[in-house]
Design a protein around this motif. Structure first.
Motif, PDB file in Angstrom:
ATOM      1  N   GLY A  44       0.800  -1.226   0.000  1.00  0.00           N
ATOM      2  CA  GLY A  44       0.000   0.000   0.000  1.00  0.00           C
ATOM      3  C   GLY A  44       0.830   1.272   0.000  1.00  0.00           C
ATOM      4  O   GLY A  44       0.289   2.374   0.085  1.00  0.00           O
ATOM      5  N   LYS A  47       4.161   1.467  -4.507  1.00  0.00           N
ATOM      6  CA  LYS A  47       5.152   0.871  -5.421  1.00  0.00           C
ATOM      7  C   LYS A  47       4.543   0.554  -6.795  1.00  0.00           C
ATOM      8  O   LYS A  47       5.096   0.930  -7.828  1.00  0.00           O
ATOM      9  CB  LYS A  47       5.726  -0.435  -4.821  1.00  0.00           C
ATOM     10  CG  LYS A  47       6.336  -0.289  -3.453  1.00  0.00           C
ATOM     11  CD  LYS A  47       6.937  -1.602  -2.961  1.00  0.00           C
ATOM     12  CE  LYS A  47       5.936  -2.726  -2.755  1.00  0.00           C
ATOM     13  NZ  LYS A  47       4.956  -2.491  -1.673  1.00  0.00           N
ATOM     14  N   SER A  48       3.410  -0.148  -6.773  1.00  0.00           N
ATOM     15  CA  SER A  48       2.798  -0.538  -8.050  1.00  0.00           C
ATOM     16  C   SER A  48       2.265   0.675  -8.792  1.00  0.00           C
ATOM     17  O   SER A  48       2.378   0.753 -10.022  1.00  0.00           O
ATOM     18  CB  SER A  48       1.662  -1.542  -7.829  1.00  0.00           C
ATOM     19  OG  SER A  48       2.176  -2.714  -7.279  1.00  0.00           O
ATOM     20  N   THR A  49       1.724   1.627  -8.046  1.00  0.00           N
ATOM     21  CA  THR A  49       1.242   2.862  -8.670  1.00  0.00           C
ATOM     22  C   THR A  49       2.396   3.543  -9.409  1.00  0.00           C
ATOM     23  O   THR A  49       2.254   3.945 -10.570  1.00  0.00           O
ATOM     24  CB  THR A  49       0.670   3.814  -7.589  1.00  0.00           C
ATOM     25  OG1 THR A  49      -0.425   3.157  -6.952  1.00  0.00           O
ATOM     26  CG2 THR A  49       0.208   5.122  -8.192  1.00  0.00           C
TER      27      THR A  49
HETATM   28  P1  ADP Z   1       1.913  -1.156  -3.238  1.00  0.00           P
HETATM   29  O1  ADP Z   1       2.237  -1.567  -4.638  1.00  0.00           O
HETATM   30  O2  ADP Z   1       3.061  -0.526  -2.519  1.00  0.00           O
HETATM   31  O3  ADP Z   1       1.294  -2.265  -2.429  1.00  0.00           O
HETATM   32  P2  ADP Z   1      -0.155   0.447  -4.480  1.00  0.00           P
HETATM   33  O4  ADP Z   1       0.544   1.359  -5.378  1.00  0.00           O
HETATM   34  O5  ADP Z   1      -0.812  -0.756  -5.080  1.00  0.00           O
HETATM   35  O6  ADP Z   1       0.813   0.014  -3.300  1.00  0.00           O
HETATM   36  O7  ADP Z   1      -1.295   1.250  -3.706  1.00  0.00           O
HETATM   37  C1  ADP Z   1      -1.079   2.499  -3.048  1.00  0.00           C
HETATM   38  C2  ADP Z   1      -2.414   2.970  -2.470  1.00  0.00           C
HETATM   39  O8  ADP Z   1      -3.307   3.280  -3.515  1.00  0.00           O
HETATM   40  C3  ADP Z   1      -3.088   1.919  -1.611  1.00  0.00           C
HETATM   41  O9  ADP Z   1      -3.725   2.565  -0.533  1.00  0.00           O
HETATM   42  C4  ADP Z   1      -4.114   1.315  -2.544  1.00  0.00           C
HETATM   43  O10 ADP Z   1      -5.218   0.816  -1.823  1.00  0.00           O
HETATM   44  C5  ADP Z   1      -4.488   2.491  -3.411  1.00  0.00           C
HETATM   45  N1  ADP Z   1      -4.870   2.095  -4.773  1.00  0.00           N
HETATM   46  C6  ADP Z   1      -4.083   1.494  -5.689  1.00  0.00           C
HETATM   47  N2  ADP Z   1      -4.733   1.282  -6.837  1.00  0.00           N
HETATM   48  C7  ADP Z   1      -5.984   1.761  -6.656  1.00  0.00           C
HETATM   49  C8  ADP Z   1      -7.151   1.847  -7.469  1.00  0.00           C
HETATM   50  N3  ADP Z   1      -7.165   1.426  -8.738  1.00  0.00           N
HETATM   51  N4  ADP Z   1      -8.266   2.404  -6.930  1.00  0.00           N
HETATM   52  C9  ADP Z   1      -8.265   2.855  -5.659  1.00  0.00           C
HETATM   53  N5  ADP Z   1      -7.198   2.819  -4.841  1.00  0.00           N
HETATM   54  C10 ADP Z   1      -6.078   2.277  -5.318  1.00  0.00           C
END
Ligand code: ADP
Length: 238
Positions: A44, A47-49
């Motif tokens: 959360g 990273k993926s974002t």
């Molecule tokens: P990580 O890859 O570090 O686990 P993410 O980048 O997936 O983190 O997510 C960062 C935050 O954005 C988290 O709180 C996640 O719930 C939120 N988030 C990610 N993608 C979405 C989406 N498509 N819609 C709503 N919230 C999102």
């Protein structure tokens, strides 16, 4: 050397009804051609974002992104798809191979989209399968291959357009320790050949293959540090 990736104050906010999630809060950094970068941080943390923004799979709300000197910010979907094809290959935790197609056909797929003629597609796919050590398995379907071999097919597919950049999201997440190490050795070899690699992982053992670590927390870049070369690095071999 000039930066391959230049991001400035990149932010991404998701809105879920009443709730606003600040997934990325103004991240700025450069990545030079030839770097091997691991992105770490708790679940959360964004990273993926961040990887999706680098991969032009998602668009930032604010901030700027330049790739190879080209401004990516503000481009429309078709232009972004063109950038993805020319500049990067993707590797995912779940391999994302077509189950009914052979390894060879899976690797050829990006070349089908790029309208490369069939004979040339075959030649280039075979070359990349040989590079990842799967020349003998070209006609196997994914189900006839081990997890590590399937991920090698995915890497061959990521390489087939000769991109300067590989983006990998938890590429060893579905693999056992030994297979993960073999796969990371392959990434190291590719990096030794000049390919820039940006890889998300939550495993320190995997991140240790990189030469630079970025740590994200609550949507912010909280740490950015170099890592010493590993003794097994190809460039440190006699
Ligand atoms: P990580 O890859 O570090 O686990 P993410 O980048 O997936 O983190 O997510 C960062 C935050 O954005 C988290 O709180 C996640 O719930 C939120 N988030 C990610 N993608 C979405 C989406 N498509 N819609 C709503 N919230 C999102």
């Amino acid at each position: 050397m000039s930066a391959l990736i230049e991001v400035r104050k990149l932010s991404r906010t998701y809105r879920l009804g009443e709730i606003t999630v600040h997934a990325l809060k103004g991240v700025s950094l450069d990545i030079r051609q030839g770097e091997f970068v691991a992105i770490m941080g708790p679940s959360g943390s964004g990273k993926s974002t961040f990887l999706n923004l680098l991969g032009c799979l998602d668009v930032a709300d604010t901030g700027s992104y330049r790739l190879n000197g080209e401004t990516v910010t503000g481009l429309q979907a078709e232009a972004l798809a063109g950038i993805r094809n020319r500049h990067m290959g993707f590797v995912f935790q779940s391999f994302n191979l077509l189950p009914r197609s052979s390894a060879q056909e899976n690797v050829e797929l990006p070349l089908v989209y790029a309208r490369v003629p069939a004979a040339e597609r075959r030649r280039r796919a075979r070359e990349k399968l040989a590079l990842v050590g799967l020349a003998e398995r070209a006609q196997h379907r994914p189900a006839q291959l081990s997890g590590g071999q399937q991920q090698r097919v995915a890497i061959a597919r990521a390489l087939v357009n000769e991109p300067p950049l590989i983006l990998a999201d938890e590429p060893t997440g579905a693999l056992d320790t030994r297979t993960s190490q073999e796969l990371m050795d392959l990434f190291s070899r590719l990096n030794g050949a000049g390919i820039t690699i940006v890889l998300v992982t939550h495993e320190p053992d995997i991140a240790a293959y990189a030469r630079r670590i970025l740590v994200f927390r609550d949507g912010e870049l909280v740490e950015d540090r170099p890592l010493p070369a590993r003794p097994t690095d190809p460039e440190t071999q006699p």
